[in-house]
Scaffold this motif. Sequence first.
Motif, PDB file in Angstrom:
ATOM      1  N   LYS A   1       0.834  -1.206   0.000  1.00 14.94           N
ATOM      2  CA  LYS A   1       0.000   0.000   0.000  1.00 14.94           C
ATOM      3  C   LYS A   1       0.869   1.257   0.000  1.00 14.94           C
ATOM      4  CE  LYS A   1      -3.480   2.399   2.802  1.00 14.94           C
ATOM      5  NZ  LYS A   1      -4.293   2.344   4.052  1.00 14.94           N
ATOM      6  N   THR A   2       1.886   1.270   0.855  1.00 11.96           N
ATOM      7  CA  THR A   2       2.782   2.429   0.936  1.00 11.96           C
ATOM      8  C   THR A   2       3.489   2.663  -0.396  1.00 11.96           C
ATOM      9  OG1 THR A   2       3.137   2.051   3.296  1.00 11.96           O
ATOM     10  CG2 THR A   2       4.777   3.388   2.156  1.00 11.96           C
ATOM     11  N   HIS A   3       3.901   1.567  -1.022  1.00 10.27           N
ATOM     12  CA  HIS A   3       4.628   1.693  -2.288  1.00 10.27           C
ATOM     13  C   HIS A   3       3.730   2.261  -3.386  1.00 10.27           C
ATOM     14  CE1 HIS A   3       8.044   0.937  -4.840  1.00 10.27           C
ATOM     15  NE2 HIS A   3       7.285   0.265  -5.710  1.00 10.27           N
ATOM     16  N   VAL A   4       2.510   1.767  -3.472  1.00 16.33           N
ATOM     17  CA  VAL A   4       1.579   2.227  -4.516  1.00 16.33           C
ATOM     18  C   VAL A   4       1.164   3.678  -4.270  1.00 16.33           C
ATOM     19  CG1 VAL A   4      -0.735   1.899  -5.471  1.00 16.33           C
ATOM     20  CG2 VAL A   4       0.736  -0.079  -5.081  1.00 16.33           C
ATOM     21  N   ILE A   5       1.007   4.066  -3.015  1.00 19.33           N
ATOM     22  CA  ILE A   5       0.615   5.450  -2.693  1.00 19.33           C
ATOM     23  C   ILE A   5       1.660   6.431  -3.195  1.00 19.33           C
ATOM     24  CG2 ILE A   5       0.402   7.078  -0.760  1.00 19.33           C
ATOM     25  CD1 ILE A   5      -1.194   4.968   0.730  1.00 19.33           C
ATOM     26  N   TRP A   6       2.960   6.067  -3.072  1.00 16.73           N
ATOM     27  CA  TRP A   6       3.997   6.976  -3.570  1.00 16.73           C
ATOM     28  C   TRP A   6       3.832   7.172  -5.073  1.00 16.73           C
ATOM     29  CZ3 TRP A   6       7.687   7.443  -7.233  1.00 16.73           C
ATOM     30  CH2 TRP A   6       8.579   8.505  -7.103  1.00 16.73           C
ATOM     31  N   TRP A   7       3.568   6.092  -5.792  1.00 21.97           N
ATOM     32  CA  TRP A   7       3.429   6.198  -7.239  1.00 21.97           C
ATOM     33  C   TRP A   7       2.163   6.968  -7.625  1.00 21.97           C
ATOM     34  CZ3 TRP A   7       7.077   5.681 -10.634  1.00 21.97           C
ATOM     35  CH2 TRP A   7       8.199   4.910 -10.316  1.00 21.97           C
ATOM     36  N   GLN A   8       1.120   6.835  -6.859  1.00 20.52           N
ATOM     37  CA  GLN A   8      -0.083   7.627  -7.119  1.00 20.52           C
ATOM     38  C   GLN A   8       0.222   9.119  -6.985  1.00 20.52           C
ATOM     39  OE1 GLN A   8      -2.793   5.937  -4.246  1.00 20.52           O
ATOM     40  NE2 GLN A   8      -3.628   4.456  -5.713  1.00 20.52           N
ATOM     41  N   LYS A   9       0.996   9.438  -5.962  1.00 21.33           N
ATOM     42  CA  LYS A   9       1.409  10.837  -5.765  1.00 21.33           C
ATOM     43  C   LYS A   9       2.304  11.291  -6.910  1.00 21.33           C
ATOM     44  CE  LYS A   9       3.694  13.858  -2.391  1.00 21.33           C
ATOM     45  NZ  LYS A   9       4.416  13.899  -1.087  1.00 21.33           N
ATOM     46  N   PHE A  10       3.174  10.423  -7.365  1.00 20.01           N
ATOM     47  CA  PHE A  10       4.080  10.724  -8.476  1.00 20.01           C
ATOM     48  C   PHE A  10       3.276  11.072  -9.735  1.00 20.01           C
ATOM     49  CE2 PHE A  10       5.790   8.802 -12.367  1.00 20.01           C
ATOM     50  CZ  PHE A  10       6.958   9.532 -12.553  1.00 20.01           C
ATOM     51  N   TYR A  11       2.305  10.240 -10.080  1.00 22.84           N
ATOM     52  CA  TYR A  11       1.529  10.461 -11.303  1.00 22.84           C
ATOM     53  C   TYR A  11       0.668  11.718 -11.202  1.00 22.84           C
ATOM     54  CZ  TYR A  11       2.928   6.007 -13.322  1.00 22.84           C
ATOM     55  OH  TYR A  11       3.658   4.995 -13.884  1.00 22.84           O
ATOM     56  N   LYS A  12       0.172  11.988 -10.009  1.00 27.16           N
ATOM     57  CA  LYS A  12      -0.647  13.191  -9.829  1.00 27.16           C
ATOM     58  C   LYS A  12       0.203  14.445  -9.942  1.00 27.16           C
ATOM     59  CE  LYS A  12      -3.877  15.360  -6.611  1.00 27.16           C
ATOM     60  NZ  LYS A  12      -4.567  15.246  -5.294  1.00 27.16           N
ATOM     61  N   THR A  13       1.388  14.401  -9.318  1.00 27.79           N
ATOM     62  CA  THR A  13       2.271  15.576  -9.331  1.00 27.79           C
ATOM     63  C   THR A  13       2.848  15.823 -10.723  1.00 27.79           C
ATOM     64  OG1 THR A  13       2.865  15.139  -7.025  1.00 27.79           O
ATOM     65  CG2 THR A  13       4.320  16.621  -8.257  1.00 27.79           C
ATOM     66  N   CYS A  14       3.261  14.741 -11.382  1.00 27.98           N
ATOM     67  CA  CYS A  14       3.910  14.884 -12.678  1.00 27.98           C
ATOM     68  C   CYS A  14       2.913  14.994 -13.840  1.00 27.98           C
ATOM     69  CB  CYS A  14       4.842  13.690 -12.943  1.00 27.98           C
ATOM     70  SG  CYS A  14       6.286  13.645 -11.872  1.00 27.98           S
ATOM     71  N   GLU A  15       1.639  14.745 -13.508  1.00 32.81           N
ATOM     72  CA  GLU A  15       0.607  14.794 -14.540  1.00 32.81           C
ATOM     73  C   GLU A  15       0.932  13.886 -15.716  1.00 32.81           C
ATOM     74  OE1 GLU A  15       0.178  18.933 -15.429  1.00 32.81           O
ATOM     75  OE2 GLU A  15      -1.062  19.317 -13.668  1.00 32.81           O
ATOM     76  N   ILE A  16       1.315  12.653 -15.341  1.00 35.95           N
ATOM     77  CA  ILE A  16       1.617  11.620 -16.350  1.00 35.95           C
ATOM     78  C   ILE A  16       0.581  10.509 -16.191  1.00 35.95           C
ATOM     79  CG2 ILE A  16       3.307   9.875 -17.091  1.00 35.95           C
ATOM     80  CD1 ILE A  16       5.508  11.679 -16.095  1.00 35.95           C
ATOM     81  N   SER A  17       0.128   9.988 -17.288  1.00 41.19           N
ATOM     82  CA  SER A  17      -0.834   8.906 -17.215  1.00 41.19           C
ATOM     83  C   SER A  17      -0.110   7.586 -16.950  1.00 41.19           C
ATOM     84  CB  SER A  17      -1.611   8.787 -18.542  1.00 41.19           C
ATOM     85  OG  SER A  17      -2.435   7.630 -18.516  1.00 41.19           O
ATOM     86  N   PRO A  18      -0.601   6.802 -15.974  1.00 45.69           N
ATOM     87  CA  PRO A  18       0.042   5.520 -15.687  1.00 45.69           C
ATOM     88  C   PRO A  18      -0.259   4.450 -16.732  1.00 45.69           C
ATOM     89  CG  PRO A  18      -1.898   5.801 -14.314  1.00 45.69           C
ATOM     90  CD  PRO A  18      -1.728   7.088 -15.075  1.00 45.69           C
ATOM     91  N   ILE A  19      -1.142   4.753 -17.661  1.00 42.84           N
ATOM     92  CA  ILE A  19      -1.535   3.772 -18.694  1.00 42.84           C
ATOM     93  C   ILE A  19      -0.620   3.911 -19.918  1.00 42.84           C
ATOM     94  CG2 ILE A  19      -3.403   2.994 -20.201  1.00 42.84           C
ATOM     95  CD1 ILE A  19      -5.356   4.127 -18.166  1.00 42.84           C
TER      96      ILE A  19
END
Length: 356
Positions: free
Chosen positions: A338-356
Amino acid sequence: MNHLKALKKSHQQGNQTSRFGYLCSLLCCLLLLCACTDKPADVYLEYQQRLANALDKPTPDTAKLTNVALSAVSNNKPTNAQQLSILQLAQLSHCKLNTLIAEHNSQLGKLASPASQLIYQIQFIQFAPQCLDSLEPDSKSYQAISNELHNKKQQLLDQFKQLLYKDPELKRTWQLTGYTLDTNLAGLVETELALQSLVNLKQQIIQQQYAQIDSQALYPLLAQLRQFNFNQALISAVRQQTQLNNSTSNFLANIELSTLCNPLKNKRQAQILSNVFKKYYLQQLQPYQAQLSGALERLMPLYQALWQDSSPIQPQLTALLSPAQPSNILTAFKESTKTHVIWWQKFYKTCEISPI
């Protein structure tokens, strides 16, 4: 004509040689592919290395796992336990107990495995009443058997705990192994059934349902656990993946996202980082960790039923099994993902990059 036959035979032999060579090449390729298949731990290390390369930083430092420390469990045998004399044994020739005691007192019995010791205790309890019914209550044989029966009933649960910590198959559940589980989790169902049978045996002992115990079923249960080695592989994999998740998350927590995702830059570095996450974690590690979590959720109640109250002198094992505690192996594993995925969620939101 003979020339044509020889030519045809030579052609057939050539085809056979060609087919044989093709099969050999195919087999070699398959073996090579199997040999080159990365273990999940190796995939994770590659994931860490690619993240470090993309960020131009040293590879995350992951502490080395150690085996769970297990203390020796003593057998609290009553000091007043009695031994049957040869003369008393002679009086039991009509009882199954006679053969049982004789075999146990033999050299083979003295070197018996923990499972054999437990089976002997159970069978003594099962056979003793029939012998007592055939003896005079005031005889020395009756008193000796009666006292020993009482002692063995008191010792039986402790003897079961001896099995948990001394039987090689059960003891190594909590020790590390390099063996990797198949992605289809082969052996999960068989292991679950074997552990459930052990839990049932423990409950029968606690509830003093001695007549209902099938002592000879113990050997096949242990053999089934040994065949798949599922418990040890699962616990080792979960502990390892938890440690790797935590070390990687700690590594990423030190990354300044505002700099990495600066809108004035082309975000090339962030895109590379995203590609690494998708290739290694999303596509490979996350499905594997989901499988581990599902298997552990099924087996955790059985681990707890068997080991959690087995001994107060096992602090490391107690910490892994304590329910609703952060140290619980399943809780800690889920929290690490959970902690690991939350960091990446924050990364994608901040960088405005689509994870798809």
